[in-house]
Design an enzyme around this catalytic site. Structure first.
Site, PDB file in Angstrom:
ATOM      1  CE  LYS A   1    -104.536 -44.395 -28.426  1.00  0.00           C
ATOM      2  NZ  LYS A   1    -104.533 -43.454 -29.552  1.00  0.00           N
TER       3      LYS A   1
ATOM      4  CG  HIS B   1    -111.801 -38.132 -33.508  1.00  0.00           C
ATOM      5  ND1 HIS B   1    -110.860 -37.359 -34.164  1.00  0.00           N
ATOM      6  CD2 HIS B   1    -111.163 -38.677 -32.438  1.00  0.00           C
ATOM      7  CE1 HIS B   1    -109.713 -37.445 -33.513  1.00  0.00           C
ATOM      8  NE2 HIS B   1    -109.870 -38.229 -32.459  1.00  0.00           N
TER       9      HIS B   1
END
Length: 475
Positions: A175, A294
């Site tokens: 992040k 994902h």
């Protein structure tokens, strides 16, 4: 009238709108071992009997159309049609029913998840006779499962590649997910891996944007991975997202990852599509790459209780299409996931043989006939206080992925990784000693924090963080 029409009319052809029940509702049908079985949650329109709705689902997802056609006489409908063989009301729900449909195996192309989904869910969900429709489960017969190669490697081969046994694997999503330069991104990866994580990860929407082109990211991440590997003596990996706008570009990125010598790449399988995913899985199998999956976009498909496709079906589809990891939710974090439902599809991903168990949402016994298993990935709003529950719920064959729960540590990425590794090792040791993680979990974390200042700092930061919302998708 032409002679051909006269002949057909004389043979009993009668034009008109079909009553589906006459042909496709067969309550006396005994299912075969080779049938593909489906459980649909139906909400018929007012005035539509459930038997007619169930028959319509069977017809429109197999051989039927809305009217009688003369070409029906040129084939064997009894051999190829889908059959609604049972209907049961959903307890506690008004005008909702579970319709069970059996499909002959010959309706589906071997080894093609794309064709399977096009047939079963491709058209019928827009049928006007239904207010809503949800595919709750599929039984894939062994004869059909054997036409798929499944995951590139599977759980045991991955453990052997990594030389890591006896505990869950630890990961972290880098992040901020967007905006970092490739060099700074690589630095974040290095700090996390040297601190004790097994994997770091591209976020699902990191592909090749102006601020960080894919080739630059691959280079800096590979450098970071090998540097952390040399320092720690452990095999490390980063899920390099190979998802792209075309299959050709995706395969080019996968080939470059292989040239760099990294162990694992990543694909967004729902947005990328099953055909692309199977192609990438085959490449990974042939070239020694692990494949992380994902499930971006899944909640658009699976979150509504009465319409769409349940994630257990998407999980089965992924196991057939191919992937070594897939995100499954956490039960305890910020994302949707009821415990028994989640454990049900976790077993469908990992185990070879799964018994029917309606208490966990499993409508059919599933035999994967040794198709390799998939590691479930728990991610989304989890931190060190969740470690005992995650270890107890998911067991050793899983990946526990902390994004903010690593990078949000007040001392930085590496201390955040240390905190998670210490917490995990403490939980695994306590479990192996016979302690109850569900009841003693907080005490186990506090004891470990006494000799780990990194863990103590993490415990202080996240001691009040909870995500206490009722789950939408309940049994």
């Amino acid at each position: 009238m032409s002679p051909q029409t006269e002949t057909k009319a004389g043979a009993g052809f009668k034009a008109g709108v079909k009553d589906y029940r006459l042909t496709y509702y067969t309550p006396d049908y005994e299912t075969k071992e080779t049938d593909v079985l489906a459980a649909f949650r139906m909400t018929p329109q007012p005035g539509v009997p459930p038997e007619e709705a169930g028959a319509a689902v069977a017809a429109e997802s197999s051989t039927g159309t809305w009217t009688t056609v003369w070409t029906d006489g040129l084939t064997s409908l009894d051999r190829y049609k889908g059959r609604c063989y049972d209907i049961e009301p959903v307890p506690g729900e008004e005008n909702q029913y579970i319709a069970y449909v059996a499909y002959p195996l010959d309706l589906f192309e071997e080894g093609s998840v794309t064709n399977l989904f096009t047939s079963i869910v491709g058209n019928v969900f827009g049928f006007k006779a239904l207010r809503a429709l949800r595919l709750e489960d599929l039984r894939i017969p062994a004869a059909y499962a054997k036409t798929f190669q499944g995951p590139p490697h599977g759980i045991q081969v991955e453990r052997d590649k990594l030389n890591k046994y006896g505990r869950p694997l630890l990961g972290c999503t880098i992040k901020p997910k967007l905006g970092l330069s490739a060099k700074n991104y690589g630095r974040a990866v290095y700090e996390c891996l040297r601190g004790g994580l097994d994997f770091t990860k591209d976020d699902e929407n990191v592909t090749s944007q102006p601020f960080m082109r894919w080739r630059d990211r691959f280079l800096f991440v590979a450098e970071a991975t090998f540097k952390a590997q040399a320092e720690t003596g452990e095999i490390k990996g980063h899920y390099l997202n190979a998802t792209a706008g075309t299959c050709e570009e995706m395969m080019k990125r996968a080939a470059y990852a292989r040239e760099l010598g990294v162990p694992i790449i990543m694909h967004d399988y729902l947005t990328g599509g099953f055909t692309a995913n199977t192609s990438l899985s085959n490449y990974c199998r042939d070239n020694g790459l692990l494949l992380h999956i994902h499930r971006a976009m899944h909640a658009v498909i699976d979150r509504q209780k009465n319409h769409g496709i349940h994630f257990r079906v998407l999980a089965k589809a992924l196991r057939m299409s191919g992937g070594d990891h897939i995100h499954t939710g956490t039960v305890v974090g910020k994302l949707e996931g009821e415990r028994q439902v989640t454990l049900g599809f976790v077993d469908l991903l990992r185990d070879d043989y799964i018994e029917k168990d309606r208490s966990r949402g499993i409508y059919f016994t599933q035999d994967w006939v040794a198709l390799p298993g998939v590691l479930p990935v728990a991610s989304g709003g989890i931190h060190v206080w969740h470690m005992p529950a995650l270890t107890e719920i998911f067991g050793d064959d899983s990946v526990l992925q902390f994004g903010g729960g690593t990078l949000g540590h007040p001392w930085g990425n590496a201390p955040g990784a240390v905190a998670n590794r210490v917490a995990l090792e403490a939980c695994v040791q306590a479990r192996n000693e016979g302690r109850d993680l569900a009841r003693q979990g907080n005490d186990i974390i506090r004891e470990a924090a006494k000799w780990s200042p990194e863990l103590a700092a993490a415990c202080e930061v996240w001691k009040e963080i909870k995500f206490e919302f009722d789950t939408i998708d309940t049994l």
